[in-house]
Design a protein around this motif. Sequence first.
Motif, PDB file in Angstrom:
ATOM      1  N   ASP A 168       0.954  -1.203  -0.064  1.00 46.12           N
ATOM      2  CA  ASP A 168      -0.190   0.041  -0.033  1.00 46.12           C
ATOM      3  C   ASP A 168       0.916   1.128  -0.088  1.00 46.12           C
ATOM      4  N   THR A 169       1.993   1.252   0.723  1.00 41.95           N
ATOM      5  CA  THR A 169       2.757   2.500   0.745  1.00 41.95           C
ATOM      6  C   THR A 169       3.337   2.630  -0.489  1.00 41.95           C
ATOM      7  N   VAL A 170       3.975   1.538  -0.909  1.00 40.13           N
ATOM      8  CA  VAL A 170       4.555   1.719  -2.556  1.00 40.13           C
ATOM      9  C   VAL A 170       3.478   2.232  -3.499  1.00 40.13           C
ATOM     10  N   GLU A 171       2.317   1.583  -3.507  1.00 44.58           N
ATOM     11  CA  GLU A 171       1.163   2.280  -4.553  1.00 44.58           C
ATOM     12  C   GLU A 171       0.892   3.704  -4.335  1.00 44.58           C
ATOM     13  N   LYS A 172       0.862   4.047  -3.011  1.00 50.03           N
ATOM     14  CA  LYS A 172       0.283   5.457  -2.676  1.00 50.03           C
ATOM     15  C   LYS A 172       1.313   6.398  -3.256  1.00 50.03           C
ATOM     16  N   HIS A 173       2.848   6.225  -2.823  1.00 44.18           N
ATOM     17  CA  HIS A 173       3.784   7.032  -3.087  1.00 44.18           C
ATOM     18  C   HIS A 173       3.977   7.052  -4.597  1.00 44.18           C
ATOM     19  N   GLU A 174       3.797   5.874  -5.330  1.00 44.44           N
ATOM     20  CA  GLU A 174       4.128   6.088  -6.796  1.00 44.44           C
ATOM     21  C   GLU A 174       2.756   6.771  -7.565  1.00 44.44           C
ATOM     22  N   LYS A 175       1.608   6.675  -6.932  1.00 47.71           N
ATOM     23  CA  LYS A 175       0.553   7.443  -7.578  1.00 47.71           C
ATOM     24  C   LYS A 175       0.496   8.702  -7.340  1.00 47.71           C
ATOM     25  N   ASP A 176       1.119   9.015  -6.236  1.00 47.46           N
ATOM     26  CA  ASP A 176       1.087  10.478  -5.929  1.00 47.46           C
ATOM     27  C   ASP A 176       2.577  11.137  -6.281  1.00 47.46           C
TER      28      ASP A 176
END
Length: 307
Positions: A168-176
């Motif tokens: 979740d952390t990886v996906e959030k920061h890549e999206k943002d």
Amino acid sequence: MAPPVTEGEAPFRVPSVDKPCVTWYKIVGDLKTSKKLPLVAVQGGPGFAHDYLISFADLAIDPYDLTVVFYDPIGTGRSTHLPEKNGDEAFWTEQLFEDEFNNLLKHLGIERYDFFGHSWGGMLGSRIASKRPMGLRRLILADSPASMKTWAESARKLLHKLPKEVQDTVEKHEKDGTTDSPEYQAAISVFMNTYVMRLDPWPTEVLSVFEWMMKDPTVYYTMAGPSEFNITGSIKDWDITPELHKISVPTLVLNGKYDEATDEVVGPLFWKIPHARWYTFPNSSHMAFWEEREAYMRFIAEFLAQE
């Protein structure tokens, strides 16, 4: 008796760069007196210094007595840095590093050699070997992909095996677009400790490579991207698969059981290179030359000793 160690710089002319450039190198052993061909060790990244490959200096001592050539490619370690070229994908090309490799061989007077390439170094090695250079005798492709598309897909699969909060952390920061955040870097560390280096603590020589890259991430960020599974740079579409049949020298393909370079990633190298062998180290991830160091060096030496 300890083998001699020689360090130096090879001038490297880059047409689009106004200032003088050099490639820093280290030789463990003696190119002039050794009766065995030198092993040129090329590291990964792209954009890593040579430090984490220094375990290969084991091959320069008894009973192996090889001469091992290390170097820091341009933009890394002790060689010329070009931070002004950050983001310039037209500059940081595979051809640049192939030209640098050939320039170093010429500077050192090396006409015949064996090639070890780790990760990105193996990508460069497979490209060079596909052109059938006269001096290349044997090729070792360690933890290296045949295509970056497969690498990225496989890395995503590995990421999804990690705890959900890491995903979740990886996906959030890549999206943002916040991949430089401490949270994202902490999540990357979990991936690295699982699939890149499973020793605890990591050897200082391995840690130093990441320290070098933090000082100047130009090459890695431009050619690869923010992480091992988020390849956005110039090598994102790299694929040597159609050229693998042209590699004519005996080739050794290596990876680890827990490697980010999974069997899916390295398999085409074995299947499509005519004279290839494949071995997977059972207790290692991406750096078996540290994780199973003694067995690794013995395996390499046996391969290189074959006629």
